[in-house]
Design a protein around this motif. Structure first.
Motif, PDB file in Angstrom:
ATOM      1  N   GLU A   2       0.825  -1.209   0.000  1.00  0.00           N
ATOM      2  CA  GLU A   2       0.000   0.000   0.000  1.00  0.00           C
ATOM      3  C   GLU A   2       0.857   1.256   0.000  1.00  0.00           C
ATOM      4  OE1 GLU A   2      -3.451   2.182   2.726  1.00  0.00           O
ATOM      5  OE2 GLU A   2      -2.661   0.207   3.297  1.00  0.00           O
ATOM      6  N   THR A   3       1.887   1.247   0.835  1.00  0.00           N
ATOM      7  CA  THR A   3       2.764   2.415   0.918  1.00  0.00           C
ATOM      8  C   THR A   3       3.551   2.593  -0.374  1.00  0.00           C
ATOM      9  OG1 THR A   3       2.986   2.124   3.312  1.00  0.00           O
ATOM     10  CG2 THR A   3       4.623   3.505   2.222  1.00  0.00           C
ATOM     11  N   ILE A   4       4.012   1.476  -0.944  1.00  0.00           N
ATOM     12  CA  ILE A   4       4.744   1.543  -2.210  1.00  0.00           C
ATOM     13  C   ILE A   4       3.861   2.104  -3.316  1.00  0.00           C
ATOM     14  CG2 ILE A   4       5.766   0.143  -4.051  1.00  0.00           C
ATOM     15  CD1 ILE A   4       6.826  -1.724  -1.836  1.00  0.00           C
ATOM     16  N   MET A   5       2.604   1.620  -3.396  1.00  0.00           N
ATOM     17  CA  MET A   5       1.687   2.103  -4.419  1.00  0.00           C
ATOM     18  C   MET A   5       1.372   3.577  -4.221  1.00  0.00           C
ATOM     19  SD  MET A   5       0.221   1.384  -7.188  1.00  0.00           S
ATOM     20  CE  MET A   5       0.364  -0.415  -7.230  1.00  0.00           C
ATOM     21  N   ASN A   6       1.239   4.020  -2.972  1.00  0.00           N
ATOM     22  CA  ASN A   6       1.019   5.440  -2.705  1.00  0.00           C
ATOM     23  C   ASN A   6       2.219   6.269  -3.158  1.00  0.00           C
ATOM     24  OD1 ASN A   6      -1.508   5.050  -1.606  1.00  0.00           O
ATOM     25  ND2 ASN A   6      -0.772   4.947   0.500  1.00  0.00           N
ATOM     26  N   GLY A   7       3.407   5.727  -2.924  1.00  0.00           N
ATOM     27  CA  GLY A   7       4.614   6.415  -3.366  1.00  0.00           C
ATOM     28  C   GLY A   7       4.678   6.545  -4.875  1.00  0.00           C
ATOM     29  N   ILE A   8       4.302   5.465  -5.562  1.00  0.00           N
ATOM     30  CA  ILE A   8       4.263   5.509  -7.031  1.00  0.00           C
ATOM     31  C   ILE A   8       3.238   6.530  -7.497  1.00  0.00           C
ATOM     32  CG2 ILE A   8       3.669   4.208  -9.112  1.00  0.00           C
ATOM     33  CD1 ILE A   8       4.787   1.742  -7.816  1.00  0.00           C
ATOM     34  N   GLY A   9       2.075   6.522  -6.848  1.00  0.00           N
ATOM     35  CA  GLY A   9       1.021   7.461  -7.218  1.00  0.00           C
ATOM     36  C   GLY A   9       1.474   8.907  -7.102  1.00  0.00           C
ATOM     37  N   VAL A  10       2.153   9.239  -6.007  1.00  0.00           N
ATOM     38  CA  VAL A  10       2.650  10.604  -5.798  1.00  0.00           C
ATOM     39  C   VAL A  10       3.685  10.961  -6.870  1.00  0.00           C
ATOM     40  CG1 VAL A  10       3.948  12.099  -4.249  1.00  0.00           C
ATOM     41  CG2 VAL A  10       2.170  10.603  -3.332  1.00  0.00           C
ATOM     42  N   GLY A  42      11.366  -0.418 -16.272  1.00  0.00           N
ATOM     43  CA  GLY A  42      11.766  -1.667 -15.636  1.00  0.00           C
ATOM     44  C   GLY A  42      11.537  -1.627 -14.136  1.00  0.00           C
ATOM     45  N   PHE A  43      11.934  -0.515 -13.513  1.00  0.00           N
ATOM     46  CA  PHE A  43      11.731  -0.372 -12.070  1.00  0.00           C
ATOM     47  C   PHE A  43      10.250  -0.255 -11.720  1.00  0.00           C
ATOM     48  CE2 PHE A  43      16.250   0.940 -11.984  1.00  0.00           C
ATOM     49  CZ  PHE A  43      16.687   0.144 -10.938  1.00  0.00           C
ATOM     50  N   VAL A  44       9.520   0.522 -12.523  1.00  0.00           N
ATOM     51  CA  VAL A  44       8.083   0.695 -12.256  1.00  0.00           C
ATOM     52  C   VAL A  44       7.344  -0.630 -12.411  1.00  0.00           C
ATOM     53  CG1 VAL A  44       5.955   1.796 -13.052  1.00  0.00           C
ATOM     54  CG2 VAL A  44       8.051   3.134 -12.878  1.00  0.00           C
ATOM     55  N   SER A  45       7.687  -1.408 -13.439  1.00  0.00           N
ATOM     56  CA  SER A  45       7.021  -2.704 -13.646  1.00  0.00           C
ATOM     57  C   SER A  45       7.318  -3.654 -12.495  1.00  0.00           C
ATOM     58  CB  SER A  45       7.459  -3.327 -14.978  1.00  0.00           C
ATOM     59  OG  SER A  45       8.840  -3.609 -14.988  1.00  0.00           O
ATOM     60  N   LEU A  46       8.523  -3.583 -11.959  1.00  0.00           N
ATOM     61  CA  LEU A  46       8.870  -4.416 -10.803  1.00  0.00           C
ATOM     62  C   LEU A  46       7.954  -4.094  -9.620  1.00  0.00           C
ATOM     63  CD1 LEU A  46      12.464  -5.150  -9.498  1.00  0.00           C
ATOM     64  CD2 LEU A  46      10.599  -4.659  -7.935  1.00  0.00           C
ATOM     65  N   VAL A  47       7.813  -2.796  -9.326  1.00  0.00           N
ATOM     66  CA  VAL A  47       7.000  -2.394  -8.179  1.00  0.00           C
ATOM     67  C   VAL A  47       5.519  -2.665  -8.435  1.00  0.00           C
ATOM     68  CG1 VAL A  47       6.360  -0.469  -6.691  1.00  0.00           C
ATOM     69  CG2 VAL A  47       8.703  -0.651  -7.526  1.00  0.00           C
ATOM     70  N   LEU A  48       5.049  -2.372  -9.647  1.00  0.00           N
ATOM     71  CA  LEU A  48       3.644  -2.626  -9.971  1.00  0.00           C
ATOM     72  C   LEU A  48       3.306  -4.103  -9.841  1.00  0.00           C
ATOM     73  CD1 LEU A  48       2.902  -0.371 -13.091  1.00  0.00           C
ATOM     74  CD2 LEU A  48       2.031  -0.081 -10.778  1.00  0.00           C
ATOM     75  N   THR A  49       4.232  -4.964 -10.244  1.00  0.00           N
ATOM     76  CA  THR A  49       3.983  -6.405 -10.199  1.00  0.00           C
ATOM     77  C   THR A  49       3.806  -6.894  -8.766  1.00  0.00           C
ATOM     78  OG1 THR A  49       5.249  -6.729 -12.234  1.00  0.00           O
ATOM     79  CG2 THR A  49       4.871  -8.670 -10.879  1.00  0.00           C
ATOM     80  N   THR A  50       4.501  -6.267  -7.820  1.00  0.00           N
ATOM     81  CA  THR A  50       4.369  -6.694  -6.419  1.00  0.00           C
ATOM     82  C   THR A  50       2.963  -6.444  -5.890  1.00  0.00           C
ATOM     83  OG1 THR A  50       5.085  -4.561  -5.495  1.00  0.00           O
ATOM     84  CG2 THR A  50       6.801  -6.169  -6.012  1.00  0.00           C
ATOM     85  N   THR A  51       2.224  -5.521  -6.513  1.00  0.00           N
ATOM     86  CA  THR A  51       0.882  -5.210  -6.034  1.00  0.00           C
ATOM     87  C   THR A  51      -0.213  -5.638  -7.010  1.00  0.00           C
ATOM     88  OG1 THR A  51       1.081  -2.977  -6.979  1.00  0.00           O
ATOM     89  CG2 THR A  51       1.651  -3.250  -4.669  1.00  0.00           C
ATOM     90  N   LEU A  52       0.073  -5.597  -8.314  1.00  0.00           N
ATOM     91  CA  LEU A  52      -0.954  -5.895  -9.316  1.00  0.00           C
ATOM     92  C   LEU A  52      -0.743  -7.226 -10.026  1.00  0.00           C
ATOM     93  CD1 LEU A  52      -1.366  -2.341 -10.900  1.00  0.00           C
ATOM     94  CD2 LEU A  52      -2.711  -3.405  -9.086  1.00  0.00           C
ATOM     95  N   GLY A  53       0.399  -7.854  -9.816  1.00  0.00           N
ATOM     96  CA  GLY A  53       0.611  -9.194 -10.347  1.00  0.00           C
ATOM     97  C   GLY A  53       1.085  -9.264 -11.788  1.00  0.00           C
ATOM     98  N   ILE A  54       0.967 -10.461 -12.373  1.00  0.00           N
ATOM     99  CA  ILE A  54       1.524 -10.796 -13.671  1.00  0.00           C
ATOM    100  C   ILE A  54       0.897 -10.006 -14.818  1.00  0.00           C
ATOM    101  CG2 ILE A  54      -0.121 -12.649 -14.104  1.00  0.00           C
ATOM    102  CD1 ILE A  54       3.642 -12.631 -15.017  1.00  0.00           C
TER     103      ILE A  54
END
Length: 235
Positions: free
Chosen positions: A32-40, A139-151
């Motif tokens: 949740e915190t990671i996704m909020n960080g990405i959102g900001v 590449g970095f964004v896809s890594l983080v997105l995958t941890t929350t949104l999956g394959i």
């Protein structure tokens, strides 16, 4: 090779997704915190792009006409159907977010100045620096997105390669069709319009809004028409 930057971009998204799969079991509070960080961060990128406009009228009319077309053709629903179709074929576990991952990643990776400008640079000048930089970021964004949104994130490679590859191939002859002055102004307004869509993505990621961003995508196509008419009127 005209498509070198685009292909590297796709490869980095795939690698980032594969690495992200190893971190899917981290606690929800971290996700949740990671996704909020990405959102900001996405909001910041979007505002920086949007503020580059030289004519807010062009951006506003592009957004309005694009929204009308998007709603007429139900683009959001069709993209969701594509994501659901992929989800059914992959047969994920209950609670999977493949459709959401596909749509979110596609919009983040495709809608933006770096996609358009980088592809144009590849086609016009054979310069892949912008797309190579974008590849690292994606590449970095896809890594983080995958941890929350999956394959589902990995399927965004298809529209990314098709979109950027098409622009790069068309750009090899675009200078024969468009004057350099018009092209420069068009890129500025395209960047600003794309920036507003990026802002919308950030707001959705932060759960502040539920904007149907896919229905705004035609705005990027309308920029060219609106800017051309605007130039005729103001000259």
């Amino acid at each position: 090779m005209v498509l070198f930057g685009t292909l590297v971009n796709g490869l980095c998204i795939i690698l980032g997704t594969l690495l992200g799969l190893f971190f899917t079991r981290i606690p929800d509070r971290f996700k949740e915190t990671i996704m909020n960080g990405i959102g900001v961060a996405v909001l910041l990128i979007g505002f920086q792009m949007a503020f580059q406009t030289s004519s807010i009228v062009v951006v506003l009319l592009s957004i309005l006409t694009g929204a009308i077309l998007g709603e007429l053709f139900h683009l959001e629903r069709k993209l969701n159907n594509i994501g659901s179709w992929i989800e059914n074929r992959v047969k994920p576990k209950q609670g999977s977010t493949i459709a959401q991952g596909f749509i979110t990643a596609t919009l983040i990776f495709v809608v933006g100045a770096m996609s358009v400008v980088g592809a144009l640079d590849s086609g016009l000048r054979g310069d892949h620096e912008v797309l190579l930089t974008k590849s690292i970021l994606d590449g970095f964004v896809s890594l983080v997105l995958t941890t929350t949104l999956g394959i589902g994130v990995v399927f965004s490679v298809v529209p990314v390669v098709l979109f950027q590859g098409t622009i790069a191939l068309l750009a090899t002859n675009i200078e024969q069709w468009l004057p350099e002055v018009f092209l420069s102004g068009f890129i500025v307004e395209m960047t600003a319009t794309g920036g507003l869509l990026i802002v919308a993505i950030g707001l959705n990621l932060l759960n502040i809004t539920k904007i149907r961003i896919a229905n705004l995508l035609p705005s990027l196509l309308m920029v060219g028409f609106v800017y051309y008419i605007y130039q005729l009127i103001t000259l």
